[in-house]
Design a protein around this motif. Sequence first.
Motif, PDB file in Angstrom:
ATOM      1  N   LEU A 181       0.827  -1.208   0.000  1.00 60.39           N
ATOM      2  CA  LEU A 181       0.000   0.000   0.000  1.00 60.39           C
ATOM      3  C   LEU A 181       0.860   1.258   0.000  1.00 60.39           C
ATOM      4  O   LEU A 181       0.533   2.254  -0.678  1.00 60.39           O
ATOM      5  CB  LEU A 181      -0.922  -0.011   1.226  1.00 60.39           C
ATOM      6  N   GLY A 182       1.965   1.224   0.759  1.00 59.56           N
ATOM      7  CA  GLY A 182       2.856   2.382   0.800  1.00 59.56           C
ATOM      8  C   GLY A 182       3.481   2.655  -0.555  1.00 59.56           C
ATOM      9  O   GLY A 182       3.554   3.808  -1.006  1.00 59.56           O
ATOM     10  N   THR A 183       3.936   1.594  -1.217  1.00 56.91           N
ATOM     11  CA  THR A 183       4.541   1.737  -2.542  1.00 56.91           C
ATOM     12  C   THR A 183       3.509   2.241  -3.552  1.00 56.91           C
ATOM     13  O   THR A 183       3.801   3.123  -4.379  1.00 56.91           O
ATOM     14  CB  THR A 183       5.114   0.391  -3.011  1.00 56.91           C
ATOM     15  N   PHE A 184       2.298   1.672  -3.483  1.00 56.44           N
ATOM     16  CA  PHE A 184       1.228   2.109  -4.388  1.00 56.44           C
ATOM     17  C   PHE A 184       0.914   3.592  -4.174  1.00 56.44           C
ATOM     18  O   PHE A 184       0.708   4.336  -5.139  1.00 56.44           O
ATOM     19  CB  PHE A 184      -0.019   1.265  -4.156  1.00 56.44           C
ATOM     20  N   SER A 185       0.897   4.036  -2.916  1.00 52.72           N
ATOM     21  CA  SER A 185       0.620   5.450  -2.627  1.00 52.72           C
ATOM     22  C   SER A 185       1.697   6.351  -3.204  1.00 52.72           C
ATOM     23  O   SER A 185       1.405   7.450  -3.721  1.00 52.72           O
ATOM     24  CB  SER A 185       0.524   5.657  -1.109  1.00 52.72           C
ATOM     25  N   LEU A 186       2.962   5.911  -3.145  1.00 54.31           N
ATOM     26  CA  LEU A 186       4.053   6.707  -3.725  1.00 54.31           C
ATOM     27  C   LEU A 186       3.893   6.817  -5.239  1.00 54.31           C
ATOM     28  O   LEU A 186       4.122   7.888  -5.831  1.00 54.31           O
ATOM     29  CB  LEU A 186       5.400   6.069  -3.389  1.00 54.31           C
ATOM     30  N   ILE A 187       3.498   5.699  -5.872  1.00 53.42           N
ATOM     31  CA  ILE A 187       3.303   5.727  -7.326  1.00 53.42           C
ATOM     32  C   ILE A 187       2.174   6.678  -7.703  1.00 53.42           C
ATOM     33  O   ILE A 187       2.292   7.477  -8.638  1.00 53.42           O
ATOM     34  CB  ILE A 187       3.018   4.302  -7.843  1.00 53.42           C
ATOM     35  N   VAL A 188       1.059   6.599  -6.959  1.00 56.91           N
ATOM     36  CA  VAL A 188      -0.073   7.494  -7.227  1.00 56.91           C
ATOM     37  C   VAL A 188       0.321   8.949  -6.960  1.00 56.91           C
ATOM     38  O   VAL A 188      -0.082   9.861  -7.696  1.00 56.91           O
ATOM     39  CB  VAL A 188      -1.290   7.088  -6.371  1.00 56.91           C
ATOM     40  N   ALA A 189       1.127   9.167  -5.911  1.00 58.28           N
ATOM     41  CA  ALA A 189       1.574  10.536  -5.600  1.00 58.28           C
ATOM     42  C   ALA A 189       2.393  11.110  -6.751  1.00 58.28           C
ATOM     43  O   ALA A 189       2.216  12.265  -7.153  1.00 58.28           O
ATOM     44  CB  ALA A 189       2.396  10.529  -4.315  1.00 58.28           C
ATOM     45  N   ALA A 190       3.313  10.277  -7.297  1.00 58.83           N
ATOM     46  CA  ALA A 190       4.128  10.750  -8.417  1.00 58.83           C
ATOM     47  C   ALA A 190       3.258  11.034  -9.640  1.00 58.83           C
ATOM     48  O   ALA A 190       3.422  12.050 -10.321  1.00 58.83           O
ATOM     49  CB  ALA A 190       5.191   9.703  -8.750  1.00 58.83           C
ATOM     50  N   GLY A 191       2.288  10.118  -9.914  1.00 55.92           N
ATOM     51  CA  GLY A 191       1.408  10.325 -11.062  1.00 55.92           C
ATOM     52  C   GLY A 191       0.551  11.565 -10.923  1.00 55.92           C
ATOM     53  O   GLY A 191       0.387  12.335 -11.879  1.00 55.92           O
ATOM     54  N   SER A 192      -0.010  11.778  -9.725  1.00 54.24           N
ATOM     55  CA  SER A 192      -0.861  12.957  -9.528  1.00 54.24           C
ATOM     56  C   SER A 192      -0.053  14.242  -9.587  1.00 54.24           C
ATOM     57  O   SER A 192      -0.550  15.283 -10.046  1.00 54.24           O
ATOM     58  CB  SER A 192      -1.595  12.855  -8.189  1.00 54.24           C
ATOM     59  N   ALA A 193       1.220  14.186  -9.132  1.00 55.35           N
ATOM     60  CA  ALA A 193       2.063  15.385  -9.202  1.00 55.35           C
ATOM     61  C   ALA A 193       2.325  15.780 -10.652  1.00 55.35           C
ATOM     62  O   ALA A 193       2.289  16.968 -11.007  1.00 55.35           O
ATOM     63  CB  ALA A 193       3.384  15.134  -8.470  1.00 55.35           C
ATOM     64  N   LEU A 194       2.574  14.770 -11.493  1.00 58.04           N
ATOM     65  CA  LEU A 194       2.805  15.067 -12.914  1.00 58.04           C
ATOM     66  C   LEU A 194       1.540  15.577 -13.582  1.00 58.04           C
ATOM     67  O   LEU A 194       1.578  16.457 -14.445  1.00 58.04           O
ATOM     68  CB  LEU A 194       3.293  13.802 -13.619  1.00 58.04           C
ATOM     69  N   PHE A 195       0.377  15.015 -13.155  1.00 56.42           N
ATOM     70  CA  PHE A 195      -0.876  15.402 -13.775  1.00 56.42           C
ATOM     71  C   PHE A 195      -1.321  16.792 -13.326  1.00 56.42           C
ATOM     72  O   PHE A 195      -1.791  17.602 -14.127  1.00 56.42           O
ATOM     73  CB  PHE A 195      -1.964  14.369 -13.422  1.00 56.42           C
ATOM     74  N   VAL A 196      -1.173  17.048 -12.013  1.00 56.83           N
ATOM     75  CA  VAL A 196      -1.660  18.316 -11.466  1.00 56.83           C
ATOM     76  C   VAL A 196      -0.660  19.457 -11.696  1.00 56.83           C
ATOM     77  O   VAL A 196      -1.023  20.532 -12.140  1.00 56.83           O
ATOM     78  CB  VAL A 196      -1.963  18.178  -9.946  1.00 56.83           C
ATOM     79  N   GLY A 197       0.599  19.202 -11.344  1.00 58.99           N
ATOM     80  CA  GLY A 197       1.588  20.281 -11.395  1.00 58.99           C
ATOM     81  C   GLY A 197       2.589  20.171 -12.511  1.00 58.99           C
ATOM     82  O   GLY A 197       3.534  20.968 -12.578  1.00 58.99           O
ATOM     83  N   GLN A 198       2.453  19.150 -13.381  1.00 61.04           N
ATOM     84  CA  GLN A 198       3.390  18.898 -14.468  1.00 61.04           C
ATOM     85  C   GLN A 198       4.857  18.779 -13.983  1.00 61.04           C
ATOM     86  O   GLN A 198       5.804  19.147 -14.672  1.00 61.04           O
ATOM     87  CB  GLN A 198       3.332  20.009 -15.558  1.00 61.04           C
ATOM     88  N   ARG A 199       5.028  18.293 -12.755  1.00 60.25           N
ATOM     89  CA  ARG A 199       6.353  18.049 -12.226  1.00 60.25           C
ATOM     90  C   ARG A 199       6.255  17.049 -11.092  1.00 60.25           C
ATOM     91  O   ARG A 199       5.196  16.865 -10.499  1.00 60.25           O
ATOM     92  CB  ARG A 199       6.980  19.358 -11.711  1.00 60.25           C
ATOM     93  N   LEU A 200       7.379  16.414 -10.791  1.00 59.00           N
ATOM     94  CA  LEU A 200       7.407  15.492  -9.665  1.00 59.00           C
ATOM     95  C   LEU A 200       7.433  16.274  -8.361  1.00 59.00           C
ATOM     96  O   LEU A 200       8.006  17.382  -8.306  1.00 59.00           O
ATOM     97  CB  LEU A 200       8.644  14.586  -9.756  1.00 59.00           C
ATOM     98  N   PRO A 201       6.843  15.744  -7.299  1.00 55.03           N
ATOM     99  CA  PRO A 201       6.805  16.479  -6.027  1.00 55.03           C
ATOM    100  C   PRO A 201       8.205  16.596  -5.439  1.00 55.03           C
ATOM    101  O   PRO A 201       9.079  15.794  -5.730  1.00 55.03           O
ATOM    102  CB  PRO A 201       5.908  15.601  -5.145  1.00 55.03           C
TER     103      PRO A 201
END
Length: 326
Positions: free
Chosen positions: A306-326
Amino acid sequence: MSVSGFSAPWWFLLLLVVAAVTVGYLVAQRARRKRTMRFTNLELLDKVAPRTQGWSRHVPAALIIVALTLLTVGLAGPTAEAKVPRNRATVMLVIDVSLSMEATDVKPTRIRAAQDAATAFAKGLTPGINLGLVSFAGTATVMQQPTTERQPVVAAIDNLKLAQSTATGEGIFAALTAIQGFSSVVGGADGPPPARVVLMSDGKQTVPDDLYAPRGAFTAAQEARKEQVPISTISFGTDHGTVTIDGREVPVDVDDGSLHEVARLSGGEFYQAGSAEQLKQVYSDLGEQIGYEVKDTDASRPWVMLGTFSLIVAAGSALFVGQRLP
């Protein structure tokens, strides 16, 4: 996700770091807002710093914090109770074959019902357990030495023959001797395998009369406790059973008291069965209890996943929302 404990709880100290990251993020957001408010030309501000996406811009950071928390729990080594099949254990079935087992208060007869239930017990027992059989009436006979093969035990159960008298102590002593001999052969660096006696009887000991005699049932139970071999006793039959001996109808009531005491003295458990179905249920419960043990097993995998999945989703949402990695 049921957790019963943690093998390395000191890893929870990392939650202080997670908390510090959370506070740092909130402080940074507050400072950013203050800097923005100092920019007095709001019309120019809209041009050089377009309006942000609102609360959605915080999703990547929130997911990272969740991921760090989940991974910390995983590092702490959560454990969960699980049933694990036993191996190497030795079980001796000790079955009363005195004439009272001819009673028909349990259909078709006590002995037939006992054979059916014991057979089901033998076939359903965990494969890694060594099972043996002792029968007793006036004397005791080791019908089958402990073995992981079930067919010899089943065949021995089917060949049980009735005889006079009830020497419960002899049956227990015979089982203990069989366990000692088997343990001396298979015992390795880990010591002898754990052992247990399952004693099923429908009547009171008659040979000898004194249960505390050197070969009596209570003396045998005390010896079993010394050898750390608990005895699970099963009192089988009803209070209205009778058999015909020499043309006379003789009552053969069950003797719960002595069997209960045998279990207590040995450190085992007492069970009562007044019908064939109840006996099968007792044996089923014993099979579950003897064949499996509850152990704390590693349960960190779901938390890490679950922790790894959350990190993957966090990276994906950062690219989608802010067009950059967090």
